[in-house]
Design a protein around this motif. Structure first.
Motif, PDB file in Angstrom:
ATOM      1  N   ARG A 135     -18.887 -30.042  13.844  1.00 52.64           N
ATOM      2  CA  ARG A 135     -19.681 -30.000  12.628  1.00 52.64           C
ATOM      3  C   ARG A 135     -21.188 -29.956  12.881  1.00 52.64           C
ATOM      4  NH1 ARG A 135     -21.620 -34.748  10.120  1.00 52.64           N
ATOM      5  NH2 ARG A 135     -21.386 -36.541  11.490  1.00 52.64           N
ATOM      6  N   GLN A 136     -21.602 -30.322  14.061  1.00 47.95           N
ATOM      7  CA  GLN A 136     -23.033 -30.314  14.348  1.00 47.95           C
ATOM      8  C   GLN A 136     -23.180 -30.167  15.847  1.00 47.95           C
ATOM      9  OE1 GLN A 136     -24.700 -33.687  12.218  1.00 47.95           O
ATOM     10  NE2 GLN A 136     -26.698 -33.197  13.087  1.00 47.95           N
TER      11      GLN A 136
ATOM     12  N   GLY B 233      -5.867 -23.723  12.466  1.00 47.29           N
ATOM     13  CA  GLY B 233      -4.624 -23.094  12.052  1.00 47.29           C
ATOM     14  C   GLY B 233      -3.459 -24.068  11.984  1.00 47.29           C
ATOM     15  N   GLU B 234      -3.725 -25.353  11.929  1.00 44.11           N
ATOM     16  CA  GLU B 234      -2.676 -26.379  11.813  1.00 44.11           C
ATOM     17  C   GLU B 234      -3.063 -27.349  10.697  1.00 44.11           C
ATOM     18  OE1 GLU B 234      -0.003 -27.119  15.524  1.00 44.11           O
ATOM     19  OE2 GLU B 234       0.298 -26.917  13.365  1.00 44.11           O
ATOM     20  N   PRO B 235      -2.615 -27.103   9.502  1.00 46.05           N
ATOM     21  CA  PRO B 235      -3.042 -27.962   8.389  1.00 46.05           C
ATOM     22  C   PRO B 235      -2.682 -29.427   8.623  1.00 46.05           C
ATOM     23  CG  PRO B 235      -1.683 -26.136   7.607  1.00 46.05           C
ATOM     24  CD  PRO B 235      -1.642 -26.107   9.105  1.00 46.05           C
ATOM     25  N   LEU B 236      -3.531 -30.298   8.089  1.00 45.69           N
ATOM     26  CA  LEU B 236      -3.249 -31.739   8.187  1.00 45.69           C
ATOM     27  C   LEU B 236      -2.193 -32.118   7.164  1.00 45.69           C
ATOM     28  CD1 LEU B 236      -6.911 -33.113   8.309  1.00 45.69           C
ATOM     29  CD2 LEU B 236      -5.279 -33.072  10.214  1.00 45.69           C
TER      30      LEU B 236
ATOM     31  N   THR C  95     -19.742 -19.297   4.329  1.00 41.42           N
ATOM     32  CA  THR C  95     -19.302 -20.357   3.406  1.00 41.42           C
ATOM     33  C   THR C  95     -18.094 -21.090   3.972  1.00 41.42           C
ATOM     34  OG1 THR C  95     -19.512 -18.513   1.888  1.00 41.42           O
ATOM     35  CG2 THR C  95     -19.164 -20.713   0.927  1.00 41.42           C
ATOM     36  N   GLU C  96     -17.169 -20.328   4.528  1.00 35.02           N
ATOM     37  CA  GLU C  96     -15.977 -20.971   5.095  1.00 35.02           C
ATOM     38  C   GLU C  96     -16.341 -21.900   6.248  1.00 35.02           C
ATOM     39  OE1 GLU C  96     -11.977 -18.324   4.700  1.00 35.02           O
ATOM     40  OE2 GLU C  96     -13.694 -17.333   5.607  1.00 35.02           O
ATOM     41  N   ILE C  97     -17.240 -21.410   7.083  1.00 39.77           N
ATOM     42  CA  ILE C  97     -17.664 -22.244   8.212  1.00 39.77           C
ATOM     43  C   ILE C  97     -18.367 -23.489   7.714  1.00 39.77           C
ATOM     44  CG2 ILE C  97     -19.217 -22.328  10.221  1.00 39.77           C
ATOM     45  CD1 ILE C  97     -18.324 -19.557  10.899  1.00 39.77           C
ATOM     46  N   ASP C  98     -19.177 -23.286   6.707  1.00 35.98           N
ATOM     47  CA  ASP C  98     -19.873 -24.430   6.115  1.00 35.98           C
ATOM     48  C   ASP C  98     -18.901 -25.463   5.560  1.00 35.98           C
ATOM     49  OD1 ASP C  98     -23.067 -23.542   4.752  1.00 35.98           O
ATOM     50  OD2 ASP C  98     -22.451 -25.186   6.066  1.00 35.98           O
ATOM     51  N   ARG C  99     -17.902 -24.982   4.874  1.00 40.25           N
ATOM     52  CA  ARG C  99     -16.906 -25.903   4.305  1.00 40.25           C
ATOM     53  C   ARG C  99     -16.139 -26.598   5.424  1.00 40.25           C
ATOM     54  NH1 ARG C  99     -12.950 -23.223   1.015  1.00 40.25           N
ATOM     55  NH2 ARG C  99     -12.069 -25.299   0.814  1.00 40.25           N
ATOM     56  N   ALA C 100     -15.844 -25.880   6.460  1.00 36.36           N
ATOM     57  CA  ALA C 100     -15.126 -26.468   7.592  1.00 36.36           C
ATOM     58  C   ALA C 100     -15.972 -27.543   8.269  1.00 36.36           C
ATOM     59  CB  ALA C 100     -14.749 -25.389   8.590  1.00 36.36           C
ATOM     60  N   ARG C 101     -17.290 -27.347   8.265  1.00 39.03           N
ATOM     61  CA  ARG C 101     -18.175 -28.358   8.851  1.00 39.03           C
ATOM     62  C   ARG C 101     -18.103 -29.654   8.076  1.00 39.03           C
ATOM     63  NH1 ARG C 101     -22.262 -24.291  10.336  1.00 39.03           N
ATOM     64  NH2 ARG C 101     -22.054 -24.212  12.612  1.00 39.03           N
ATOM     65  N   GLN C 102     -17.982 -29.494   6.741  1.00 36.27           N
ATOM     66  CA  GLN C 102     -18.030 -30.691   5.915  1.00 36.27           C
ATOM     67  C   GLN C 102     -16.673 -31.346   5.750  1.00 36.27           C
ATOM     68  OE1 GLN C 102     -20.347 -29.866   2.472  1.00 36.27           O
ATOM     69  NE2 GLN C 102     -21.962 -29.103   3.819  1.00 36.27           N
ATOM     70  N   ASP C 103     -15.625 -30.557   5.831  1.00 39.41           N
ATOM     71  CA  ASP C 103     -14.324 -31.096   5.481  1.00 39.41           C
ATOM     72  C   ASP C 103     -13.312 -30.913   6.617  1.00 39.41           C
ATOM     73  OD1 ASP C 103     -12.268 -30.700   2.483  1.00 39.41           O
ATOM     74  OD2 ASP C 103     -11.893 -31.725   4.380  1.00 39.41           O
ATOM     75  N   PRO C 104     -12.881 -32.016   7.211  1.00 42.70           N
ATOM     76  CA  PRO C 104     -11.936 -31.922   8.338  1.00 42.70           C
ATOM     77  C   PRO C 104     -10.634 -31.218   7.956  1.00 42.70           C
ATOM     78  CG  PRO C 104     -12.719 -34.174   8.043  1.00 42.70           C
ATOM     79  CD  PRO C 104     -13.245 -33.394   6.894  1.00 42.70           C
ATOM     80  N   ALA C 105     -10.246 -31.339   6.677  1.00 39.96           N
ATOM     81  CA  ALA C 105      -8.998 -30.701   6.252  1.00 39.96           C
ATOM     82  C   ALA C 105      -9.151 -29.178   6.302  1.00 39.96           C
ATOM     83  CB  ALA C 105      -8.627 -31.159   4.848  1.00 39.96           C
ATOM     84  N   VAL C 106     -10.287 -28.710   5.818  1.00 42.39           N
ATOM     85  CA  VAL C 106     -10.562 -27.271   5.857  1.00 42.39           C
ATOM     86  C   VAL C 106     -10.670 -26.814   7.309  1.00 42.39           C
ATOM     87  CG1 VAL C 106     -12.235 -25.476   5.237  1.00 42.39           C
ATOM     88  CG2 VAL C 106     -11.719 -27.338   3.630  1.00 42.39           C
ATOM     89  N   PHE C 107     -11.319 -27.621   8.114  1.00 44.26           N
ATOM     90  CA  PHE C 107     -11.474 -27.324   9.543  1.00 44.26           C
ATOM     91  C   PHE C 107     -10.105 -27.151  10.204  1.00 44.26           C
ATOM     92  CE2 PHE C 107     -11.647 -29.330  13.838  1.00 44.26           C
ATOM     93  CZ  PHE C 107     -12.444 -28.403  14.491  1.00 44.26           C
TER      94      PHE C 107
END
Ligand code: ATP
Ligand code: MG
Length: 508
Positions: free
Chosen positions: A66-67, A24-27, A6-18
């Motif tokens: 993301r892909q 490890g460097e929040p936007l 789920t985390e990986i999935d969210r990171a794929r969709q959302d650059p902020a989560v990524f």
């Protein structure tokens, strides 16, 4: 540390989560907003050190992540900058969670384990050729040449859903691609961003790392005002030196229709002609007094409101042909039995300098023949002082909201905006009629027409009560002056003045 699906999935969709989870460097908030935007063309105009390059680096990595099989091309203003960006991406990709990423410095390429690639190179034709990409990124876009942009745009054309992201500190002229693209997506009063575009402005102070004390210290002594505005506030400084600032022009701009000479019905106008030299075009601007009924009685009870009724520029047209064309636009004596559509040209001013004299002479002959009124064509010896006065009059009318400009004529607006002023030792503002700025023929022809406009003329006549000829929706400019969508000219010669021709005087 491992991540859940789920985390990986969210990171794929959302650059902020990524950025948060994988890098490890929040936007920062302003960075997040840009990366969350679905616009196909995103532009960021920003001050120094506010996090532009980082934003672009994260965008590139996220697109690749993301892909599988994604291709990202990053163009920077120079070799150095491209290397720095590549290093930044490599450093971020070294996060343990992005295991398996390969960095090939020789090829300026980062390859992720999913086969996606990021190429970070200086902007040059050679580097762009043959690429087809999903995300095109431009860092310091103001420093990238126009031809590169033209070539680079094609790299995204073949890939569905492909996007462009660019950032820059303001620099240079505002008719260059970045400024134009940025303005297309700009969010401001009465301006709907162009389809698919979104733009942001980030002053340096947005960065949580920027040291306010240092900025204040700089501001008080180390940097010039110009530099401060450009580098920190992210303003176009040529705007600050612009004789007609955008805001002033926009205040009198409306999306009205010009009067096509082929349908003009004897509309009374005065005109200015600018003959093009080497690369310039021949240009014509016609100005009329607006037939506005009672629309502007409150705002301008006693004075006329003028508007640009027609403008045109013709490249590579021989002078003689251009002269003929102008005469054909006019029909000074539209009596019923020999009716021809066209303007009633009260005065047409053309410069005698350069190729002018013989052309003006032949225009007079043609005017005599077609209009029966050769004196309408006025030859002027333009001097620098004359042009300054002409522009000063133009500016006065614009500032008063009494000269309306057509929104459709972006060339004219841009040319006016690009005119710069210089402050003389005496403290006077001097318009620099720039030779170097390329095309300013439309601006000059409009200024030329000003010599025949009589701004102080009092409007004695009652507002016309009969059938108004201006038609269409009534629009209000930001200056409050109103105009119909299809405006016509008032037939009152008192709105104009006969300039003395040929004597080279500077005053009018
Ligand atoms: N989200 C972030 N978290 C932590 N540090 C950041 C972040 N974004 C940027 N930085 C840091 O802020 C500094 C400026 O960032 P960056 O180089 O991206 O700015 P820039 O606007 O491109 O600067 P320049 O105008 O010099 O090109 C750098 O040290 C960078 O590592
Ligand atoms: Mg940078």
């Amino acid at each position: 540390m491992t991540l859940t699906v789920t985390e990986i999935d969210r990171a794929r969709q959302d650059p902020a989560v990524f950025a948060d989870v994988l890098l490890g460097e929040p936007l920062w908030d302003h960075q997040r907003e840009v990366l969350a935007s679905p616009a196909r063309i995103r532009s960021v105009l920003a001050g120094r050190q506010v996090g532009k390059s980082r934003t672009l680096a994260v965008a590139a990595l996220h697109e690749a992540f993301r892909q599988s099989g994604r291709r990202v091309l990053i163009l920077s203003a120079g070799e150095e900058a491209a290397k720095r960006l590549l290093a930044e991406i490599a450093a971020l990709a070294a996060s343990p969670l992005l295991r398996g990423s390969l960095v090939d410095e020789g090829k300026s390429l980062v390859t992720l384990s999913n086969g996606s690639t990021i190429l970070s190179v200086p902007a040059s034709e050679k580097q762009i050729r043959g690429h087809s990409v999903d995300l095109l990124v431009l860092d310091e876009a103001c420093q990238i040449a126009e031809e590169i942009w033209t070539a680079a745009r094609w790299t995204i054309i073949a890939r569905p859903g492909s996007r462009i992201l660019m950032a820059s500190t303001p620099y240079g002229r505002q008719d260059r691609f970045f400024a134009v693209t940025w303005r297309a997506g700009e969010k401001r009063l009465l301006h709907r961003p162009a389809e698919g575009h979104e733009s942001w402005r980030w002053p340096s102070t947005m960065s949580p790392l920027v040291d306010q004390t240092l900025l204040d210290m700089w501001r008080s002594n180390a940097v010039s005002d110009r530099e401060w505005r450009q580098e920190v506030l992210a303003e176009w400084v040529d705007e600050a030196g612009s004789y007609f600032p955008t805001a002033e022009l926009e205040a009198v701009t409306a999306d009205y229709q010009l009067i096509d000479p082929a349908t003009a019905d004897g509309d009374l106008v005065v005109g200015g002609v600018d003959f093009g030299f080497a690369q310039d075009a021949n240009a014509l601007a016609l100005v009329g007094a607006l037939e506005d009924g009672d629309l502007n009685t409150d705002l301008h009870p006693h004075g006329w409101v003028y508007f640009v009724a027609w403008v045109e520029e013709n490249f590579a047209m021989p002078y003689s042909q251009f002269a003929r064309r102008i005469i054909d636009h006019g029909d000074h004596d539209p009596s019923v039995w020999k009716y021809r559509p066209g303007f009633t040209m009260r005065h047409v001013l053309a410069e005698l300098n350069g190729p002018g004299t013989p052309v003006v002479q032949s225009m007079r002959e043609m005017a005599a023949e077609r209009w029966g009124y050769p004196r309408a064509i006025v030859g002027v010896n333009t001097t620098a002082a004359y042009k300054e006065n002409a522009f000063a009059q133009l500016r006065l009318l614009i500032q008063q909201g009494r000269l309306l400009l057509p929104k459709s004529q972006t060339g004219l607006l841009r040319q006016l905006n690009n005119l710069e002023f210089e402050t003389r030792d005496s403290g006077h503002l001097k318009i620099a009629v720039p030779e170097r700025l390329g095309h300013d023929d439309l601006a000059l022809s409009l200024a030329q027409a000003m010599a025949a406009v009589k701004p102080r003329a009092r409007r004695w006549q009652d507002r016309p009560s009969g059938q108004p000829r201006s038609e269409g929706e009534v629009m209000e400019t930001l200056s409050g002056t109103r105009i119909h969508a299809r405006p016509r000219c008032v037939h009152d010669t008192r709105a104009f003045t006969a300039p003395r021709g040929g004597d080279g005087r500077d005053e009018f």
